[in-house]
Design an enzyme around this catalytic site. Structure first.
Site, PDB file in Angstrom:
ATOM      1  N   GLU A 131       0.824  -1.225   0.000  1.00 25.98           N
ATOM      2  CA  GLU A 131       0.000   0.000   0.000  1.00 25.98           C
ATOM      3  C   GLU A 131       0.855   1.272   0.000  1.00 25.98           C
ATOM      4  O   GLU A 131       0.503   2.270  -0.628  1.00 25.98           O
ATOM      5  CB  GLU A 131      -0.922  -0.017   1.236  1.00 25.98           C
ATOM      6  CG  GLU A 131      -1.908   1.119   1.293  1.00 25.98           C
ATOM      7  CD  GLU A 131      -2.868   1.152   0.120  1.00 25.98           C
ATOM      8  OE1 GLU A 131      -3.753   0.299   0.051  1.00 25.98           O
ATOM      9  OE2 GLU A 131      -2.719   2.032  -0.748  1.00 25.98           O
ATOM     10  N   GLY A 136       1.818   7.325  -0.953  1.00 23.21           N
ATOM     11  CA  GLY A 136       2.113   7.460   0.479  1.00 23.21           C
ATOM     12  C   GLY A 136       0.984   6.933   1.339  1.00 23.21           C
ATOM     13  O   GLY A 136       0.660   5.750   1.309  1.00 23.21           O
ATOM     14  N   GLU A 192      13.254  11.251  -3.445  1.00 27.74           N
ATOM     15  CA  GLU A 192      13.920   9.949  -3.482  1.00 27.74           C
ATOM     16  C   GLU A 192      15.408  10.156  -3.221  1.00 27.74           C
ATOM     17  O   GLU A 192      15.926  11.266  -3.373  1.00 27.74           O
ATOM     18  CB  GLU A 192      13.754   9.325  -4.873  1.00 27.74           C
ATOM     19  CG  GLU A 192      12.324   8.989  -5.232  1.00 27.74           C
ATOM     20  CD  GLU A 192      11.699   8.005  -4.264  1.00 27.74           C
ATOM     21  OE1 GLU A 192      12.192   6.885  -4.140  1.00 27.74           O
ATOM     22  OE2 GLU A 192      10.714   8.374  -3.610  1.00 27.74           O
ATOM     23  N   LYS A 207       5.022   4.138  -9.928  1.00 28.04           N
ATOM     24  CA  LYS A 207       3.730   4.023  -9.244  1.00 28.04           C
ATOM     25  C   LYS A 207       2.609   3.774 -10.246  1.00 28.04           C
ATOM     26  O   LYS A 207       1.691   2.987  -9.998  1.00 28.04           O
ATOM     27  CB  LYS A 207       3.472   5.291  -8.442  1.00 28.04           C
ATOM     28  CG  LYS A 207       4.478   5.485  -7.301  1.00 28.04           C
ATOM     29  CD  LYS A 207       4.427   6.901  -6.739  1.00 28.04           C
ATOM     30  CE  LYS A 207       5.393   7.085  -5.568  1.00 28.04           C
ATOM     31  NZ  LYS A 207       5.627   8.502  -5.254  1.00 28.04           N
ATOM     32  N   GLY A 304       6.484  11.413   3.068  1.00 25.38           N
ATOM     33  CA  GLY A 304       6.722  11.832   4.455  1.00 25.38           C
ATOM     34  C   GLY A 304       6.641  10.654   5.403  1.00 25.38           C
ATOM     35  O   GLY A 304       6.071   9.607   5.073  1.00 25.38           O
TER      36      GLY A 304
END
Ligand code: HSE
Length: 438
Positions: A131, A136, A192, A207, A304
């Site tokens: 997930e 995020g 990154e 993604k 984050g």
């Protein structure tokens, strides 16, 4: 009867790993009530042993070598937060081979080697949950894989790289230079390890590859994704787009068409009135269009420490709840049953159809507009809107901006090449694709 705790081995206690430690400890009791048993990080592997010991304060065994964790008999679930596809791949496969379930936030690893990893996981009847790999803290994997299973998904369009969205937002709002904002994003821990992955669209393409597989039931095909980043965007383009009623966002778009599946990441003009055009800073937003539900949007922090940890811990709870389920009846890794994946082709970029923003630097002479519109008309590219900035006093060159109707990418490529050859055109043409997202 109280069940024994689930023992987690954490590989990497950096930004996300540290967040995972904090969230799991802070919300221990509620998480236990949800999962049905305690989930505790029993081992942590990090090259910086002193830092890991400082964070864990003696509450977990700390080792420098992650290999000690993936094969350890006491560990039930391995959380891989190292990133990249070198050692991380080796460790994930080793964990699977030892019969451990895996939770990972590693989109690069899954986009490139997911097919192999999921096959290995099926062979060993273990789960690989991811997930945190996309968006995020936004539960987008769960939404696409479970919440929307009734739908034939038509397209997904998302702001799925927080760093580049942060950069674009700051450039637009404060007129700041690209490099200044990038430094700020790195300092905040969004970027990154290699920030070119963020600004060149590679992270977003990783993604998007995962989302496309989940949406359309196809294998991961990162190598077929078209990827263009934000490094070439200028303040002028941002301002012209605004004058025309658009915002520029780095979008990942995957779309089902009769000819095949589009898989592309590029800066995109989107109408300012769309909700997604107003997603600013490090926030992510993903629009999913299903045939039954219509368009749904998922919004939240895409990077984050704690937001990403939120997704990691949710996966830990999921794996804990499903530990005893028969593998055949678990939610399939890629949403569709593995023996039912489709061979639908991913389209080459030349076949993709979009509208475009074209900015041309031209000499301010009679006939220039006619020359350019002829080039476009010859390739059946029709113009939807146009602005020409008034030349300043004594200026010989002006910017000419055109928005086109939908056209095939390869026709637009040919038109751009022809326009650049016109003697009155003095610089490379800037092309930004557009999506109305309606
Ligand atoms: N570098 C990524 C981003 C972090 O900026 O969105 C989350 O994957």
């Amino acid at each position: 009867m109280t069940m024994r705790p689930i023992n987690v081995g954490l590989l990497g206690i950096g930004t996300v790993g540290g967040g995972t430690w904090t969230v799991l400890n802070r919300n221990r009791e509620e998480i236990q009530r949800r999962a049905g048993r305690e989930i505790r990080i029993a081992m942590v592997a990090d090259q910086d042993v002193a830092k890991a010991e400082r964070i864990t304060g003696g509450a977990a065994t700390v080792v420098a070598d992650a290999r000690e964790v993936v094969g350890h008999p006491d560990i039930d679930i391995v959380v891989e937060l190292i990133g990249g596809y070198g050692i991380a791949k080796e460790l994930v496969l080793a964990a699977i081979a030892s019969g451990k379930h895996v939770v990972t936030a590693n989109k690069a690893l899954l986009a490139l080697h997911g097919n192999e990893i999921f096959a290995a996981a099926r062979d060993r009847d273990v789960m690989v949950a991811f997930e945190a790999a996309v968006g995020g803290g936004i539960p987008i994997i769960k939404a696409v894989r479970e919440g929307l299973t009734a739908n034939r998904i038509e397209w997904i369009a998302g702001i799925i790289n927080g760093t580049s969205n942060f950069i674009l937002s700051e450039m637009r709002a404060k007129g700041l230079a690209f490099a200044t904002v990038l430094k700020e994003a790195q300092a905040r821990g969004y970027a990154e390890a290699d920030p070119t992955f963020d600004i060149e669209g590679i992270d977003a393409a990783h993604k998007l590859t995962i989302l496309s597989a989940l949406a359309f039931g196809i294998p991961m095909q990162f190598e077929k994704a078209y990827t263009e980043g934000i490094a070439k965007l200028t303040q002028e383009d941002i301002r012209y787009a605004e004058q025309l009623g658009y915002r520029i966002k780095l979008l990942g778009i995957t779309k089902r068409t009769p000819a095949g599946i589009e898989l592309r990441v590029h800066p995109t003009l989107i109408p300012m009135r769309r909700l997604i055009a107003n997603v600013e800073g490090v926030m992510n937003a993903i629009l999913v269009k299903g045939d039954a539900v219509g368009a749904t949007m998922y919004y939240g922090a895409g990077a984050g420490a704690e937001p990403t940890a939120s997704a990691v811990v949710a996966d830990l709870v999921d794996v804990t709840r499903l530990l005893t389920a028969d593998p055949e009846h678990r939610v399939p890794h890629l949403a569709f049953q593995p023996d039912r994946l489709a061979a639908t082709p991913v389209l080459p970029m030349g076949e993709v159809v979009t509208s475009c923003y074209l900015r041309m630097r031209v000499l301010d002479r009679p006939g220039v507009l006619a020359d350019i519109t002829r080039v476009l008309a010859d390739r059946s590219i029709s113009i939807e809107a146009m602005i020409q900035r008034e030349p300043s006093e004594g200026e010989e060159q002006v910017d000419l901006i055109m928005l086109t109707h939908e056209a095939r990418e390869k026709d637009v490529d040919a038109a751009i090449a022809a326009i650049e050859k016109l003697p009155v055109v003095t610089a490379k043409v800037t092309r930004i694709r557009m999506e109305s997202l309606d």
